[in-house]
Design a protein around this motif. Structure first.
Motif, PDB file in Angstrom:
ATOM      1  N   LYS A 146       0.895  -1.351  -0.023  1.00 25.12           N
ATOM      2  CA  LYS A 146       0.133  -0.206   0.014  1.00 25.12           C
ATOM      3  C   LYS A 146       0.672   1.171  -0.033  1.00 25.12           C
ATOM      4  O   LYS A 146       0.182   2.454  -0.470  1.00 25.12           O
ATOM      5  CB  LYS A 146      -0.942  -0.029   1.363  1.00 25.12           C
ATOM      6  CG  LYS A 146      -1.834   1.123   1.422  1.00 25.12           C
ATOM      7  CD  LYS A 146      -2.940   1.019   0.420  1.00 25.12           C
ATOM      8  CE  LYS A 146      -4.104   2.054   0.583  1.00 25.12           C
ATOM      9  NZ  LYS A 146      -5.167   1.657  -0.449  1.00 25.12           N
ATOM     10  N   ASN A 147       1.926   1.199   0.388  1.00 26.43           N
ATOM     11  CA  ASN A 147       2.782   2.318   0.594  1.00 26.43           C
ATOM     12  C   ASN A 147       4.456   2.150   0.030  1.00 26.43           C
ATOM     13  O   ASN A 147       5.319   2.195   0.736  1.00 26.43           O
ATOM     14  CB  ASN A 147       3.236   2.812   2.131  1.00 26.43           C
ATOM     15  CG  ASN A 147       1.647   3.053   2.713  1.00 26.43           C
ATOM     16  OD1 ASN A 147       1.198   4.288   2.469  1.00 26.43           O
ATOM     17  ND2 ASN A 147       1.158   2.033   3.342  1.00 26.43           N
ATOM     18  N   PRO A 148       4.464   1.767  -1.178  1.00 26.79           N
ATOM     19  CA  PRO A 148       5.776   1.700  -1.746  1.00 26.79           C
ATOM     20  C   PRO A 148       6.761   2.614  -1.914  1.00 26.79           C
ATOM     21  O   PRO A 148       6.109   3.941  -1.819  1.00 26.79           O
ATOM     22  CB  PRO A 148       5.327   1.253  -3.385  1.00 26.79           C
ATOM     23  CG  PRO A 148       4.138   1.765  -3.682  1.00 26.79           C
ATOM     24  CD  PRO A 148       3.495   1.796  -2.148  1.00 26.79           C
ATOM     25  N   GLY A 149       7.804   2.320  -1.492  1.00 32.51           N
ATOM     26  CA  GLY A 149       8.863   3.499  -1.448  1.00 32.51           C
ATOM     27  C   GLY A 149       9.205   4.126  -0.256  1.00 32.51           C
ATOM     28  O   GLY A 149       9.851   5.087   0.049  1.00 32.51           O
ATOM     29  N   ARG A 150       8.373   3.752   0.951  1.00 34.45           N
ATOM     30  CA  ARG A 150       8.952   3.971   2.152  1.00 34.45           C
ATOM     31  C   ARG A 150       9.927   3.296   2.656  1.00 34.45           C
ATOM     32  O   ARG A 150      10.219   2.330   2.282  1.00 34.45           O
ATOM     33  CB  ARG A 150       7.608   3.858   3.124  1.00 34.45           C
ATOM     34  CG  ARG A 150       6.409   4.674   2.665  1.00 34.45           C
ATOM     35  CD  ARG A 150       6.636   6.142   2.666  1.00 34.45           C
ATOM     36  NE  ARG A 150       5.275   7.009   2.750  1.00 34.45           N
ATOM     37  CZ  ARG A 150       5.136   7.945   2.981  1.00 34.45           C
ATOM     38  NH1 ARG A 150       5.817   8.163   4.319  1.00 34.45           N
ATOM     39  NH2 ARG A 150       3.905   8.391   3.293  1.00 34.45           N
ATOM     40  N   ASN A 151      10.470   3.915   3.747  1.00 33.38           N
ATOM     41  CA  ASN A 151      11.798   3.251   4.086  1.00 33.38           C
ATOM     42  C   ASN A 151      11.498   2.314   5.498  1.00 33.38           C
ATOM     43  O   ASN A 151      10.365   2.214   5.837  1.00 33.38           O
ATOM     44  CB  ASN A 151      12.869   4.256   4.637  1.00 33.38           C
ATOM     45  CG  ASN A 151      12.424   4.960   5.693  1.00 33.38           C
ATOM     46  OD1 ASN A 151      11.772   4.756   6.637  1.00 33.38           O
ATOM     47  ND2 ASN A 151      13.068   6.256   5.945  1.00 33.38           N
ATOM     48  N   GLN A 152      12.438   1.584   5.746  1.00 34.17           N
ATOM     49  CA  GLN A 152      12.290   0.703   7.221  1.00 34.17           C
ATOM     50  C   GLN A 152      11.680   1.332   8.353  1.00 34.17           C
ATOM     51  O   GLN A 152      10.620   0.699   8.938  1.00 34.17           O
ATOM     52  CB  GLN A 152      13.671  -0.078   7.450  1.00 34.17           C
ATOM     53  CG  GLN A 152      14.204  -0.911   6.323  1.00 34.17           C
ATOM     54  CD  GLN A 152      15.341  -1.710   6.635  1.00 34.17           C
ATOM     55  OE1 GLN A 152      16.040  -2.066   5.658  1.00 34.17           O
ATOM     56  NE2 GLN A 152      15.683  -1.749   8.048  1.00 34.17           N
ATOM     57  N   GLY A 174       4.407  -0.574  14.701  1.00 34.44           N
ATOM     58  CA  GLY A 174       4.754  -0.977  16.348  1.00 34.44           C
ATOM     59  C   GLY A 174       5.720  -1.750  16.328  1.00 34.44           C
ATOM     60  O   GLY A 174       6.046  -2.681  17.452  1.00 34.44           O
ATOM     61  N   ILE A 175       6.539  -1.989  15.452  1.00 38.78           N
ATOM     62  CA  ILE A 175       7.930  -2.796  15.479  1.00 38.78           C
ATOM     63  C   ILE A 175       8.914  -1.980  15.588  1.00 38.78           C
ATOM     64  O   ILE A 175       9.138  -0.967  14.871  1.00 38.78           O
ATOM     65  CB  ILE A 175       8.031  -3.700  14.270  1.00 38.78           C
ATOM     66  CG1 ILE A 175       6.475  -4.642  13.809  1.00 38.78           C
ATOM     67  CG2 ILE A 175       9.129  -4.348  14.071  1.00 38.78           C
ATOM     68  CD1 ILE A 175       6.652  -5.009  12.405  1.00 38.78           C
ATOM     69  N   LEU A 176       9.844  -2.298  16.601  1.00 41.22           N
ATOM     70  CA  LEU A 176      10.827  -1.426  16.818  1.00 41.22           C
ATOM     71  C   LEU A 176      12.141  -1.711  15.665  1.00 41.22           C
ATOM     72  O   LEU A 176      12.282  -2.752  15.290  1.00 41.22           O
ATOM     73  CB  LEU A 176      11.635  -1.710  18.054  1.00 41.22           C
ATOM     74  CG  LEU A 176      10.763  -1.507  19.218  1.00 41.22           C
ATOM     75  CD1 LEU A 176      11.617  -1.753  20.641  1.00 41.22           C
ATOM     76  CD2 LEU A 176      10.491   0.188  19.387  1.00 41.22           C
ATOM     77  N   ARG A 177      12.656  -0.677  15.185  1.00 40.42           N
ATOM     78  CA  ARG A 177      13.832  -0.898  14.027  1.00 40.42           C
ATOM     79  C   ARG A 177      14.497  -1.877  14.414  1.00 40.42           C
ATOM     80  O   ARG A 177      14.747  -2.850  13.269  1.00 40.42           O
ATOM     81  CB  ARG A 177      14.608   0.699  13.920  1.00 40.42           C
ATOM     82  CG  ARG A 177      13.796   1.583  13.120  1.00 40.42           C
ATOM     83  CD  ARG A 177      12.779   2.489  13.500  1.00 40.42           C
ATOM     84  NE  ARG A 177      13.468   3.261  14.218  1.00 40.42           N
ATOM     85  CZ  ARG A 177      13.072   3.947  15.646  1.00 40.42           C
ATOM     86  NH1 ARG A 177      11.890   3.671  16.137  1.00 40.42           N
ATOM     87  NH2 ARG A 177      13.758   4.934  16.184  1.00 40.42           N
ATOM     88  N   PRO A 178      15.221  -2.055  15.576  1.00 38.67           N
ATOM     89  CA  PRO A 178      16.366  -3.190  15.464  1.00 38.67           C
ATOM     90  C   PRO A 178      15.744  -4.409  15.124  1.00 38.67           C
ATOM     91  O   PRO A 178      16.284  -5.391  14.781  1.00 38.67           O
ATOM     92  CB  PRO A 178      16.614  -3.146  16.850  1.00 38.67           C
ATOM     93  CG  PRO A 178      16.355  -1.700  17.325  1.00 38.67           C
ATOM     94  CD  PRO A 178      15.307  -1.396  16.557  1.00 38.67           C
ATOM     95  N   ASN A 179      14.315  -4.658  15.736  1.00 37.15           N
ATOM     96  CA  ASN A 179      13.641  -6.033  15.696  1.00 37.15           C
ATOM     97  C   ASN A 179      13.267  -6.406  14.539  1.00 37.15           C
ATOM     98  O   ASN A 179      12.645  -7.334  13.871  1.00 37.15           O
ATOM     99  CB  ASN A 179      12.426  -6.091  16.537  1.00 37.15           C
ATOM    100  CG  ASN A 179      12.829  -6.113  17.890  1.00 37.15           C
ATOM    101  OD1 ASN A 179      13.978  -6.450  18.331  1.00 37.15           O
ATOM    102  ND2 ASN A 179      12.127  -5.529  18.730  1.00 37.15           N
ATOM    103  N   PHE A 180      12.999  -5.176  13.557  1.00 38.72           N
ATOM    104  CA  PHE A 180      12.554  -5.409  11.988  1.00 38.72           C
ATOM    105  C   PHE A 180      13.406  -5.665  11.162  1.00 38.72           C
ATOM    106  O   PHE A 180      13.299  -6.217  10.040  1.00 38.72           O
ATOM    107  CB  PHE A 180      12.036  -3.838  11.568  1.00 38.72           C
ATOM    108  CG  PHE A 180      11.273  -3.822  10.335  1.00 38.72           C
ATOM    109  CD1 PHE A 180      10.077  -4.518  10.190  1.00 38.72           C
ATOM    110  CD2 PHE A 180      11.354  -2.896   9.408  1.00 38.72           C
ATOM    111  CE1 PHE A 180       9.360  -4.679   9.122  1.00 38.72           C
ATOM    112  CE2 PHE A 180      10.748  -2.827   8.113  1.00 38.72           C
ATOM    113  CZ  PHE A 180       9.509  -3.595   8.018  1.00 38.72           C
ATOM    114  N   VAL A 181      14.707  -5.731  11.346  1.00 38.24           N
ATOM    115  CA  VAL A 181      16.094  -6.141  10.574  1.00 38.24           C
ATOM    116  C   VAL A 181      15.722  -7.513  10.311  1.00 38.24           C
ATOM    117  O   VAL A 181      15.747  -8.019   9.139  1.00 38.24           O
ATOM    118  CB  VAL A 181      17.485  -5.880  11.163  1.00 38.24           C
ATOM    119  CG1 VAL A 181      18.533  -6.192  10.377  1.00 38.24           C
ATOM    120  CG2 VAL A 181      17.492  -4.416  11.502  1.00 38.24           C
TER     121      VAL A 181
END
Lengths: 173, 173
Positions: free
Chosen positions: A78-84, A92-99
């Motif tokens: 739905k939101n192509p081109g957005r960053n991590q 609601g996912i923390l950046r480190p856990n998203f990796v």
DNA sequence: TATTGTTATACTCTATAACTATA
DNA sequence: TATAGTTATAGAGTATAACAATA
């Protein structure tokens, strides 16, 4: 959760003499009283959530998608081109856990990280063709197996009312 | 969950020239589209559950009780004389994981393990006087701060309807 | 042999600090 | 200096196997 195990052994043979004697001696047996617990919204909410996730996983077994992974694919589509950072924080996912999550989706060729030309620090996220195809199949499975089952259980209008109240809690509580 | 951080910096000054340029070059910015995600029951259910537990913990801060601990105290009070296996399995807690939980409650003198005279393998659970007093205070806090807030948000009859539907999902889905 | 409580252990989720490369 | 992605790490929550005591 004790998912299985509570298999309701309705074989009503007295098992053995010792147990029969004990049952007679202690009339207070069998099912426990939930009491006020069944009126606690948090308790019921948690049990319902576990059931729904369980069913979701079963419905998605052929695609090997967890609820969290499905939500990432939906949001990236739905939101192509957005960053991590943007995708993760919206969910609601923390950046480190998203990796690790992205490593997984990328290793399965469902999603790609692209170094942004504007800001070379950030990774733009897009679905691969396979990712789009898998997501399309996932949506169909969710609609026909998962959400349909909820409609059967609650009815269409109740299901919508439920969704509305839960959204209100999620957004305003 | 990214609980805080999303502090909505509505200070609309253009920050710096670089950002302004970037904004002009890429009109697609700001809030993401949730799209179909907001219609997925599992997603909304999970977000709502997290919010409710968060609020519960805040309301109970003075008593230092988690939702799980509160549920144990409620169930033991309602079903005195039951053993660990019965209490744990009713709450969907696995026996091994229940041990540390009880150690905690017992160390705070809220609950006691008593070796059963009928079956010396099992530990009967009962609330201590302090446990009963704390639970009484906890119930008041939950009713006046936690559940009352939900009534304000949804209205009494909606809250009951919500509870009914969630129970149905928890029990029949 | 089966069950209760327990220990040990592992795997997932979640949370925080700190590093690197870019800005 | 600040931010994006990352690593390392620690803490909950949850899951299974196996042991001692008891039935």
């Amino acid at each position: 959760m004790t998912v299985s195990k509570t298999a309701e052994k309705s074989s009503e043979k007295p098992a053995d003499a010792a147990k029969a004697r004990k049952d007679a001696a202690e009339p207070q047996n069998e099912a426990l009283q939930l009491g006020e617990l069944s009126e606690q919204l948090g308790y019921v909410l948690k049990r319902a959530q576990l059931k729904v996730f369980e069913n979701f996983l079963r419905c998605m077994a052929s695609l090997q998608l967890t609820p969290a992974q499905f939500s990432v694919l939906l949001l990236v589509e739905k939101n192509p081109g957005r960053n991590q950072t943007e995708i993760a924080s919206t969910l609601g996912i923390l950046r480190p856990n998203f990796v690790a999550m992205l490593d997984n989706l990328e290793s399965r060729d469902l999603c790609t990280r692209i170094r942004s030309t504007n800001d070379r620090r950030s990774h733009i996220l897009v679905l691969t063709d396979k990712g789009k195809a898998v997501l399309a199949r996932a949506k169909k499975l969710v609609a026909t197996k998962h959400e349909a089952r909820l409609n059967d259980l609650l009815g269409q209008s109740n299901r919508e009312a439920l969704l509305g109240m839960l959204s209100k809690i999620a957004n305003e509580f």
